[in-house]
Design a protein around this motif. Structure first.
Motif, PDB file in Angstrom:
ATOM      1  N   LEU A   1     -13.381  12.342   5.138  1.00 42.74           N
ATOM      2  CA  LEU A   1     -13.877  13.583   4.544  1.00 42.74           C
ATOM      3  C   LEU A   1     -12.933  14.078   3.459  1.00 42.74           C
ATOM      4  N   ARG A   2     -11.635  13.944   3.697  1.00 44.50           N
ATOM      5  CA  ARG A   2     -10.645  14.401   2.719  1.00 44.50           C
ATOM      6  C   ARG A   2     -10.773  13.622   1.415  1.00 44.50           C
ATOM      7  N   MET A   3     -10.960  12.306   1.518  1.00 48.45           N
ATOM      8  CA  MET A   3     -11.075  11.486   0.306  1.00 48.45           C
ATOM      9  C   MET A   3     -12.394  11.722  -0.417  1.00 48.45           C
ATOM     10  N   LEU A   4     -13.482  11.852   0.340  1.00 44.01           N
ATOM     11  CA  LEU A   4     -14.785  12.053  -0.282  1.00 44.01           C
ATOM     12  C   LEU A   4     -14.871  13.390  -1.008  1.00 44.01           C
ATOM     13  N   THR A   5     -14.224  14.409  -0.472  1.00 40.19           N
ATOM     14  CA  THR A   5     -14.309  15.751  -1.055  1.00 40.19           C
ATOM     15  C   THR A   5     -13.133  16.062  -1.979  1.00 40.19           C
ATOM     16  N   MET A   6     -12.251  15.085  -2.229  1.00 41.21           N
ATOM     17  CA  MET A   6     -11.111  15.304  -3.124  1.00 41.21           C
ATOM     18  C   MET A   6     -11.592  15.662  -4.518  1.00 41.21           C
ATOM     19  N   SER A   7     -11.066  16.727  -5.075  1.00 47.70           N
ATOM     20  CA  SER A   7     -11.491  17.171  -6.401  1.00 47.70           C
ATOM     21  C   SER A   7     -10.939  16.261  -7.493  1.00 47.70           C
ATOM     22  N   PHE A   8     -11.580  16.307  -8.653  1.00 45.68           N
ATOM     23  CA  PHE A   8     -11.101  15.530  -9.792  1.00 45.68           C
ATOM     24  C   PHE A   8      -9.698  15.979 -10.177  1.00 45.68           C
ATOM     25  N   GLU A   9      -9.433  17.290 -10.084  1.00 45.23           N
ATOM     26  CA  GLU A   9      -8.119  17.824 -10.427  1.00 45.23           C
ATOM     27  C   GLU A   9      -7.036  17.249  -9.510  1.00 45.23           C
ATOM     28  N   HIS A  10      -7.379  17.082  -8.258  1.00 47.48           N
ATOM     29  CA  HIS A  10      -6.413  16.518  -7.316  1.00 47.48           C
ATOM     30  C   HIS A  10      -6.130  15.057  -7.644  1.00 47.48           C
ATOM     31  N   THR A  11      -7.157  14.308  -8.028  1.00 46.57           N
ATOM     32  CA  THR A  11      -6.930  12.906  -8.402  1.00 46.57           C
ATOM     33  C   THR A  11      -6.054  12.825  -9.651  1.00 46.57           C
ATOM     34  N   CYS A  12      -6.169  13.812 -10.538  1.00 49.01           N
ATOM     35  CA  CYS A  12      -5.330  13.829 -11.735  1.00 49.01           C
ATOM     36  C   CYS A  12      -3.861  14.017 -11.357  1.00 49.01           C
ATOM     37  N   GLN A  13      -3.599  14.912 -10.400  1.00 48.23           N
ATOM     38  CA  GLN A  13      -2.229  15.134  -9.936  1.00 48.23           C
ATOM     39  C   GLN A  13      -1.662  13.868  -9.290  1.00 48.23           C
ATOM     40  N   ARG A  14      -2.482  13.236  -8.468  1.00 50.26           N
ATOM     41  CA  ARG A  14      -2.033  12.014  -7.786  1.00 50.26           C
ATOM     42  C   ARG A  14      -1.803  10.894  -8.799  1.00 50.26           C
ATOM     43  N   ALA A  15      -2.681  10.809  -9.795  1.00 52.54           N
ATOM     44  CA  ALA A  15      -2.548   9.765 -10.819  1.00 52.54           C
ATOM     45  C   ALA A  15      -1.271   9.970 -11.636  1.00 52.54           C
ATOM     46  N   ALA A  16      -0.942  11.213 -11.938  1.00 51.41           N
ATOM     47  CA  ALA A  16       0.277  11.498 -12.713  1.00 51.41           C
ATOM     48  C   ALA A  16       1.515  11.044 -11.945  1.00 51.41           C
ATOM     49  N   LEU A  17       1.521  11.276 -10.636  1.00 51.99           N
ATOM     50  CA  LEU A  17       2.644  10.847  -9.804  1.00 51.99           C
ATOM     51  C   LEU A  17       2.756   9.328  -9.775  1.00 51.99           C
ATOM     52  N   LEU A  18       1.614   8.650  -9.592  1.00 51.80           N
ATOM     53  CA  LEU A  18       1.623   7.186  -9.540  1.00 51.80           C
ATOM     54  C   LEU A  18       2.019   6.598 -10.895  1.00 51.80           C
ATOM     55  N   GLU A  19       1.481   7.159 -11.976  1.00 48.31           N
ATOM     56  CA  GLU A  19       1.803   6.646 -13.315  1.00 48.31           C
ATOM     57  C   GLU A  19       3.301   6.743 -13.583  1.00 48.31           C
ATOM     58  N   LYS A  20       3.912   7.848 -13.197  1.00 48.87           N
ATOM     59  CA  LYS A  20       5.337   8.038 -13.411  1.00 48.87           C
ATOM     60  C   LYS A  20       6.156   6.968 -12.706  1.00 48.87           C
ATOM     61  N   GLN A  21       5.772   6.652 -11.457  1.00 49.94           N
ATOM     62  CA  GLN A  21       6.509   5.642 -10.693  1.00 49.94           C
ATOM     63  C   GLN A  21       6.265   4.243 -11.238  1.00 49.94           C
ATOM     64  N   VAL A  22       5.047   3.963 -11.680  1.00 54.50           N
ATOM     65  CA  VAL A  22       4.731   2.641 -12.234  1.00 54.50           C
ATOM     66  C   VAL A  22       5.462   2.429 -13.562  1.00 54.50           C
ATOM     67  N   GLN A  23       5.528   3.482 -14.386  1.00 52.47           N
ATOM     68  CA  GLN A  23       6.214   3.386 -15.673  1.00 52.47           C
ATOM     69  C   GLN A  23       7.675   2.981 -15.499  1.00 52.47           C
ATOM     70  N   LYS A  24       8.300   3.479 -14.436  1.00 57.13           N
ATOM     71  CA  LYS A  24       9.719   3.210 -14.203  1.00 57.13           C
ATOM     72  C   LYS A  24      10.008   1.728 -13.974  1.00 57.13           C
ATOM     73  N   VAL A  25       9.046   1.013 -13.373  1.00 56.73           N
ATOM     74  CA  VAL A  25       9.302  -0.392 -13.009  1.00 56.73           C
ATOM     75  C   VAL A  25       8.715  -1.381 -14.008  1.00 56.73           C
ATOM     76  N   CYS A  26       7.990  -0.882 -14.992  1.00 58.87           N
ATOM     77  CA  CYS A  26       7.368  -1.768 -15.973  1.00 58.87           C
ATOM     78  C   CYS A  26       8.284  -2.001 -17.166  1.00 58.87           C
TER      79      CYS A  26
END
Length: 468
Positions: A355-380
């Protein structure tokens, strides 16, 4: 015929007994079961023998052979069912195990699994009880049904209900509802195994009450409605609502059953998602039996849940097939803990991962994506292209077939390997990372990446990219 050189190589292959003696002196094998070591030694020797017969000259000194035996032993002893990271954006991914269990469910599994329990003991009377007692009252409370039970999956629930209530009779179904689910599993096939006779009515796109009424004879045992949860027919369509089917069934004293497939206890329209039929609505409409899954929209363990009238459910319980399809204590423990959360819809949406994943807002996915992008950038490296892209997630599991959930993903185009190679190496890593490829980009969707897994993804990427 093997050459002289081949014969020489074959004669110099070490023997099994020699290798086994060597393993006793090697700490790598100290805790390994002897039978596993023997099997691995024979397998390695068979492989070396085949290579020699193929004209190759493999390295078979003791050190090399023992290393290969140790590797094969570790592979044999390693668990075959392993956890992985779902970065696909498909929430209910059948290949990846569908619904994630809640922390409450996991805790209850451990509590019940590590001790004896009152699985089939009535503590009040001291006599044998029903294993369904653990969840029946809770399911009835949440759905409004008179009685309930659970079996091992929804296909089993459908099979059991049909066999109990309609064996040897005609079961009337709309042609537009003869669904096929994953693995070429078809409703008509389940019906045939149940012992009832399928009687199709209407057309693929339009079925009316008069079609059902015209099909009823003295041999009719049930009117069956199947929710088409994994596809949609659009355009010039017509279907018969459950209430109308119940009215027709009652007028002819014929059982009415609905298979909801995914089934849900939550009104998803409150979160801006399409309306999926609520189990409580089907019960309120008067269906004698309603079946649905436990590990789809419910967000619990694999189970087939049966609700309905007391008379119908008691008949199903008495069917000898019930024992063959019964639910086990650990599944019951997880199901009970999951269902308890639904007493508070807000808590259910927060605590149940599905339920948490299905109802996750687009804004929340943007926050999560920013965190993941930052960590991926560090190792690339400098030549690796990392970016964010607004794409779509999918519910999966045969639920909401038309729904696309807006999401922001992290994409990667590596410099020193193909995207397909990156996907394969990530999939074969520990833990395995399962993502998707679109437009020659490796795509990671934060909707299905669990909190804290960003670090695991970035460290795995770092290892792979640095060894490319």
């Amino acid at each position: 015929m093997p050459s002289t050189d081949t014969h020489q190589l074959l004669r110099h292959l070490p023997g099994v007994d020699h290798l086994l003696d060597k393993t006793r002196e090697d700490d790598r094998f100290a805790t390994m079961p002897r039978q596993v070591i023997i099997r691995a030694a024979r397998t390695v020797l068979d492989q070396l023998r085949s290579q020699i017969l193929d004209g190759l000259n493999p390295d078979f000194d003791d050190a090399a052979v023992l290393s290969e035996i140790a590797r094969q032993c570790r592979q044999t002893l390693a668990p075959k069912l392993v956890p992985l990271i779902n970065a696909t954006g498909v929430v209910l991914h059948t290949n990846l195990g569908r619904a994630l269990l809640t922390q409450q469910a996991l805790k209850n599994i451990q509590t019940i699994g590590e001790s004896y329990s009152n699985l089939e003991l009535n503590l009040s009377t001291g006599k044998r009880g029903l294993r369904y007692t653990a969840v029946e009252s809770l399911i009835c409370e949440l759905t409004g049904a008179e009685a309930a039970m659970a079996v091992n999956n929804n296909a089993g629930a459908v099979l059991l209900a049909l066999n109990t209530l309609a064996e040897g009779t005609d079961v009337v179904v709309s042609r537009g509802e003869l669904v096929e689910i994953g693995g070429s599993f078809r409703v008509p096939d389940v019906m045939a195994k149940s012992g009832c006779r399928l009687k199709e009515v209407g057309t693929t796109n339009r079925t009316h009450v008069k079609d059902y009424a015209g099909a009823i004879t003295e041999d009719t045992g049930m009117l069956l409605k199947v929710h088409t949860s994994n596809y949609r027919i659009q355009g010039f369509t017509a279907s018969v609502g459950l209430k109308d089917l119940v009215t027709l069934g009652k007028s002819h004293k014929i059982t009415v059953m609905e298979d909801l497939g995914s089934g849900t206890l939550v009104d998803f329209s409150a979160f801006g998602l399409p309306m999926e039929p609520l189990v409580s609505h089907s019960v309120a409409a008067g269906a004698d039996i309603v079946t649905f899954s436990g590990d789809k929209l419910l967000g619990g363990p694999q189970a087939g849940i049966i609700v309905g009238t007391k008379q119908a459910v008691e008949k199903i319980r008495a069917n000898p097939l019930t024992r063959a399809l019964r639910i086990d204590k650990l599944t019951l423990a997880a199901l009970e803990a999951t269902l308890q959360l639904y007493r508070d819809p807000a808590a259910a949406t927060k605590e149940i991962p599905t339920l948490r994943m299905l109802t996750m807002s687009f804004e929340h996915t943007c926050q999560r994506a920013a965190l993941l992008e930052k960590q991926v950038q560090k190792v690339c490296g400098a030549g690796d292209i990392v970016a964010c892209a607004d794409l779509e997630s999918r519910p999966g599991g045969g639920s909401f077939p038309d729904l696309r959930l807006p999401t922001r993903c992290v994409t990667l185009i590596p410099k020193n390997m193909s995207v397909a190679t990156l996907e394969r190496r990530m999939r074969l890593s520990t833990p395995a990372v399962i993502a998707r490829i679109e437009n020659n980009r490796y795509i990671m969707d934060p909707r299905t990446i669990q909190p804290g897994q960003e670090t695991l993804i970035s460290s795995t990427l770092e290892t792979i990219l640095r060894t490319s």
